[in-house]
Design a protein around this motif. Structure first.
Motif, PDB file in Angstrom:
ATOM      1  N   PRO A  13       0.821  -1.211   0.000  1.00 31.68           N
ATOM      2  CA  PRO A  13       0.000   0.000   0.000  1.00 31.68           C
ATOM      3  C   PRO A  13       0.855   1.261   0.000  1.00 31.68           C
ATOM      4  N   HIS A  14       0.388   2.273  -0.698  1.00 36.14           N
ATOM      5  CA  HIS A  14       1.050   3.575  -0.822  1.00 36.14           C
ATOM      6  C   HIS A  14       2.347   3.485  -1.622  1.00 36.14           C
ATOM      7  N   LEU A  15       2.616   2.316  -2.206  1.00 32.63           N
ATOM      8  CA  LEU A  15       3.766   2.131  -3.099  1.00 32.63           C
ATOM      9  C   LEU A  15       3.327   1.327  -4.328  1.00 32.63           C
ATOM     10  N   LEU A  16       2.080   1.495  -4.740  1.00 36.68           N
ATOM     11  CA  LEU A  16       1.547   0.620  -5.779  1.00 36.68           C
ATOM     12  C   LEU A  16       2.235   0.759  -7.135  1.00 36.68           C
ATOM     13  N   PRO A  17       2.517   1.978  -7.656  1.00 41.55           N
ATOM     14  CA  PRO A  17       3.239   2.043  -8.933  1.00 41.55           C
ATOM     15  C   PRO A  17       4.594   1.342  -8.859  1.00 41.55           C
ATOM     16  N   TYR A  18       5.293   1.551  -7.768  1.00 45.22           N
ATOM     17  CA  TYR A  18       6.595   0.910  -7.541  1.00 45.22           C
ATOM     18  C   TYR A  18       6.437  -0.612  -7.501  1.00 45.22           C
ATOM     19  N   SER A  19       5.454  -1.099  -6.740  1.00 42.01           N
ATOM     20  CA  SER A  19       5.240  -2.542  -6.626  1.00 42.01           C
ATOM     21  C   SER A  19       4.914  -3.174  -7.974  1.00 42.01           C
TER      22      SER A  19
END
Length: 326
Positions: A158-164
């Protein structure tokens, strides 16, 4: 002797590290130089590369080159590899490390942020891999390629979805390339680090309630029991590439998270949803992301103290690993 069974020495080899001007990339370049490799560090920022070169040349006998290149541009990547191969007499080791970090609730971002992450992280790794492989196939030492993923690519954070999402694609690329490159004598290593104290919070981009997002990310990434010393991480990665390991997962927390998601993905997803409730709530409809170095500290005194305590080691790493201008 087959290159795949040769002793794992990299002395005298030519190595390329993208995203090599700061943070983990800089430290991996330092480790490769310590192995007596000729190391080409690649980044978009020429001034940052100059500072990185000076830092790396502090080690006597280090053979360092720099190349300004945007890994999102495949033609530029091709030209960089051709020039490096001509200068060094070939390319033997490549580590694709370039990336960006965006920290924000999904309500505060849009498709553009996902596109930006995919362009730099995934397409950067893809361009690097496709243009490096012809050179690595010609390596008399047997080429080595490493793609830097993340624990964020092993499960949705969560809060890192583009990165993930982008790191997940990098992990799949590494596994597929391993299978297809092996007959040509090239090994591919998928690297999935957990949180590391690299000082990356200063270059990460924050959206939504930016102060709060910066506070939790910088504090968590700097907490010793949760994050890993970046120097140790770089040493472990280079050692794994040297030994031609297929997969490297760093930090106990990252290994536990990856294992839990593999064994019980539904339960892990529900637990992740619970943990997301502790993160800052979305603030309005979002706006332009801001780099961490320009985000003001939290206004609340307690939050400010917690951020300062948690990120003290990360702030120190930022100074040491070229994350801020001298």
């Amino acid at each position: 002797m087959s290159p795949l069974t040769a002793p794992p020495s990299m002395s005298g080899l030519s190595a390329v590290v993208t995203g090599g001007s700061r943070g983990l990339g800089l430290l991996m370049a330092r480790q490769l130089a310590a192995q007596n490799c000729t190391v080409t560090i690649v980044a978009r920022d020429g001034e940052e590369l100059k500072r990185a070169e000076e830092l790396l040349h502090q080690r006597p006998g280090a053979h360092i080159r720099t190349a300004v290149c945007d890994v999102r541009d495949r033609e530029a990547v091709r030209e960089m590899f051709d020039a490096t191969a001509q200068y060094c007499g070939g390319i033997d080791v490549v580590i694709a490390n370039a990336g960006i970090i965006q920290v924000a609730p999904v309500k505060s971002i849009g498709a553009d942020e996902f596109d930006a992450a995919m362009d730099t992280i995934f397409h950067g790794a893809l361009h690097t891999s496709l243009e490096a492989l012809p050179h690595l196939r010609r390596s008399r030492a047997g080429g080595r390629l490493a793609l830097i993923g993340s624990v964020g690519g092993l499960l949705g954070v969560p809060h890192l979805l583009p990165y993930s999402c982008a790191k997940s694609a990098v992990g799949a690329l590494a596994e597929g390339l391993y299978a297809e490159a092996a007959p040509d004598g090239v090994t591919v290593t998928a690297v999935h680090p957990g949180l590391m104290r690299t000082g990356s919070h200063l270059h990460a981009e924050f959206g939504g309630p930016q102060r709060q997002e910066f506070a939790w990310f910088s504090a968590l990434a700097g907490t010793p029991l949760v994050s890993m010393d970046a120097g140790r991480a770089a040493k472990a990665i280079v050692r794994g590439v040297q030994r031609r390991r297929t997969r490297i997962v760093l930090t106990p927390a990252a290994r536990a998270a990856g294992f839990a998601h593999g064994v019980a993905p539904a339960l892990t997803t529900r637990l992740t949803a619970l943990s997301a409730r502790a993160l800052p709530a979305a603030d309005g409809d979002g706006g332009a992301l801001r780099e961490g170095a320009s985000v003001e500290p939290p206004s609340h005194p307690v939050a400010r103290k917690l951020r300062a305590w948690g990120s003290a080691l990360n702030d120190r790493a930022a100074r040491a690993y070229n994350q801020r201008a001298a």
